[in-house]
Each structure stands twice: as C-alpha cells, then as structure tokens.
Write an enzyme that holds these catalytic residues in place. Sequence first.
Site, PDB file in Angstrom:
ATOM      1  N   LYS A 252      27.435 -11.510 -31.431  1.00  0.00           N
ATOM      2  CA  LYS A 252      26.136 -11.758 -32.073  1.00  0.00           C
ATOM      3  C   LYS A 252      25.774 -10.594 -32.985  1.00  0.00           C
ATOM      4  O   LYS A 252      26.345  -9.502 -32.869  1.00  0.00           O
ATOM      5  CB  LYS A 252      25.066 -11.968 -30.994  1.00  0.00           C
TER       6      LYS A 252
ATOM      7  N   TYR B 211       9.630  15.984 -45.767  1.00  0.00           N
ATOM      8  CA  TYR B 211       8.284  15.428 -45.590  1.00  0.00           C
ATOM      9  C   TYR B 211       7.599  16.045 -44.378  1.00  0.00           C
ATOM     10  O   TYR B 211       8.231  16.259 -43.343  1.00  0.00           O
ATOM     11  CB  TYR B 211       8.363  13.921 -45.359  1.00  0.00           C
TER      12      TYR B 211
HETATM   13  C1  LIG Z   1      23.882  -9.500 -25.717  1.00  0.00           C
HETATM   14  C2  LIG Z   1      24.184 -10.283 -24.508  1.00  0.00           C
HETATM   15  C3  LIG Z   1      25.334 -10.035 -23.754  1.00  0.00           C
HETATM   16  C4  LIG Z   1      26.254  -8.866 -23.996  1.00  0.00           C
HETATM   17  O1  LIG Z   1      25.725  -7.709 -23.389  1.00  0.00           O
HETATM   18  P1  LIG Z   1      26.554  -6.331 -23.428  1.00  0.00           P
HETATM   19  O2  LIG Z   1      25.691  -5.408 -22.653  1.00  0.00           O
HETATM   20  O3  LIG Z   1      26.639  -5.959 -24.870  1.00  0.00           O
HETATM   21  O4  LIG Z   1      27.863  -6.590 -22.823  1.00  0.00           O
HETATM   22  C5  LIG Z   1      25.623 -10.894 -22.713  1.00  0.00           C
HETATM   23  N1  LIG Z   1      24.816 -11.937 -22.434  1.00  0.00           N
HETATM   24  C6  LIG Z   1      23.687 -12.185 -23.119  1.00  0.00           C
HETATM   25  C7  LIG Z   1      22.838 -13.338 -22.729  1.00  0.00           C
HETATM   26  C8  LIG Z   1      23.317 -11.361 -24.168  1.00  0.00           C
HETATM   27  O5  LIG Z   1      22.184 -11.600 -24.831  1.00  0.00           O
END
Ligand SMILES: *Cc1c(COP(=O)(O)O)cnc(C)c1O
Length: 360
Positions: free
Chosen positions: A36, A258
């Site tokens: 993702k 800044y």
């Molecule tokens: C992002 C996500 C994962 C992966 O988690 P990691 O800690 O990166 O392994 C697994 N399951 C769901 C539902 C997620 O949203």
Amino acid sequence: MNVLSQIQVDLNAVKRNYLTIKSRLPYEVKIMAVVKNDAYGHGLTEVSKALFSSGCRAFVVANVDEGLALKSCGINADVLVLGYTPADRLLDVYSNGLTQSVLSPEYARILTDSGLKLKVHVAIDTGMNRVGLDADNTLKCINDIKDFAKHLEVEGVFTHLCVADDPMQRSFTVGQIDRFRRVVEGLGDLNLKYIHCMNSAGALTLPPFGNAVRLGIVLYGLKPNAHIVLPPNILPAMTWKTSVCMVKTVKKGESVGYGRTFIAEKDTRIATVCVGYGDGYPRALSSVGQAVVNGKRAKIVGRVCMNHFMLDVTDIPFVTQGDAVTLIGDGLTADELADKTGSIGYEMVCNAKGVVKVKT
Ligand SMILES: *Cc1c(COP(=O)(O)O)cnc(C)c1O
C-alpha cells in the site's frame, strides 16, 4: 519534481528480506506483501514485480487504483484492497479480479447490492476499533459472514493487531488472537483460502496463527518499532540522497535559519542542502536530525525549510558545493531518524519524495 532529491530502491534487498522471512515461517504460511501507499514510498510496481519474481503470490493494497496498477503491470496474483471502495468503483474491483475487504455489515450490504459476486476478505475487529465486524459478538459475527457467503465469494477473514510490537501489552495481543480464533473456528465449512492476523511485528515475535501473514515494513528492511531487533540479513531497501548547494562559515554569535533557533557558539561551517519538508523531509527533524556527508555524520542546525536545511560540517573537512548528502542510508536509518521525533520509519519512507531509481 526536485531532481536533487534522489531515492534509490534496492530491489535485491526487498527480495532478500522476503526470502529471509519466508524461510522463518512454516512452509504452508503464505506471505501477503503489503504494498500500500506506493509500497511504503518504494515504488508499487517495481517492488511488487520483484516480490512476484521471488514467488510472492498475494499482495495487499490500500485502494482500488493501486490494485488496478498491479494487475495492469502483469502481476497475476491475489490482490486484496484493504480500504473502502465506493459503490461506483466496484465494477473495477470485480472485472479486474481484485479482492475487496468487507469493513462492516453496512458495507457488506453495499457490496451485495452491487449484484456482483465479488471476492472478499472479511475484516474482524478484535480490539483496534478501526474497521471490521465486532468479534466480541462471536456468534453474530460468524452468522453474518456465513450470510455474506450467500452473495459474495468469501475467500478470507482477517484481523489487525494494534500492539503486536509491544511486549508489555502481550496479553492484549493474545486476547485479540483468541477472539479471532473463536470466529475462525465457527467458519470451518467455508474452506477459507486466507486466514490472516499477523503484521510484521506479529510475524517476527509471535507464534503463527492462520495460514497467511500480511507483511509490510519488514520487507522494506525497517522495524515495526524501534525496540524490535530484526533478524540478520534484513536490510533497508531505500537510500535517499541529495547534494550540498552551498558551504559557508557562520561567525560566532550569528544565527542560522527561520526563527533564529540556532546561534553559533563558535565559527561554524554550514552546508546548505537541497531537500526540505516540501520533499517530505520531516520538519520535526529541525535541530535534532542528522545526515551523512563524506561518510561522516553532520547535525542539522536550525529549522528545516521547505526546500533546504542546513548542516554543521565544521568537523568534516573539505565539504564543497555538489557533494552528496545521504539523508537515509550509509548506516543512518529512517527508524533512527524517526525515533528522534516520536515518529516511525514508516512515516518517513512513505513521505519521501524524489526521483526514484531502482537498483536491480
Ligand atoms: C499496513 C498494514 C499491514 C502491514 O503492517 P506492517 O507493520 O507494515 O507489517 C498489515 N495489515 C494491515 C491491515 C495494515 O493496514
């Protein structure tokens, strides 16, 4: 795009990380690669193709468009869309063979109303209170899922662990897995292809449950939590570099940046670099971050600007305009930097923007 913000993704590291974790899991447990958010900023299609070539046959994306991108680059695998797909995009899910998550009983109705025999995995809420059917009401949960199976192709069920990275809260995690187990036990006759509850932290630290795990961060070589020790051979895939655009000496008493938050206590060599928060470099690293110049660590002085920040290179000889600056890499990890600001490596790699080059 800032051409001086250069992200290199080492696909061999991704493959090696995948195979390393695969070898630690029981043979029958499938890895669902969580790609993702553009593979956590590493490049969705490149990373997914590398994993596919290593034998991965299940992928998890955030939304329908990421799913379509995977299918159209020739990845012939199961692709689970984690997030909510609006009713007017369900035909895309169906006709491209994507799998949709069922987020709630109300959402299940939207899916069945589409009249499409969609492939789905049902999310079970065992305590995170984000999405899913309420596992506390085990019987209703089981009956609802059996009901969905009359209209939809239920291929899987899953839950998400919210403190799998925290050994101090192990009993909560064990409770989550127990609630999930009770639902799964009531679904025996559905012959589910995918039963999954473990993220990276769970897969690294808990006995496996189910027949699949959803791995994200560990595939990219980062830690689910600063305190978890990764197995040897797990290495970060992302390197982020930029360049020095100017070097100057700031006199004792002068300020930098800044807000004048840095005042030189002595004459100080300052290197200005060509990345800022506009490139996704965390502004929270103002005054606390580091970068690597000529193999040595330099401290960030003053505030991170939109397109620049400044480093103290007094103790690093011969730094000149055009020198490479490593923001992530050369032993400096996203995990280490994120930890300085109460963030996590996930956020840092997801936000990094630049010209992405893959190393195969
Ligand atoms: C992002 C996500 C994962 C992966 O988690 P990691 O800690 O990166 O392994 C697994 N399951 C769901 C539902 C997620 O949203």
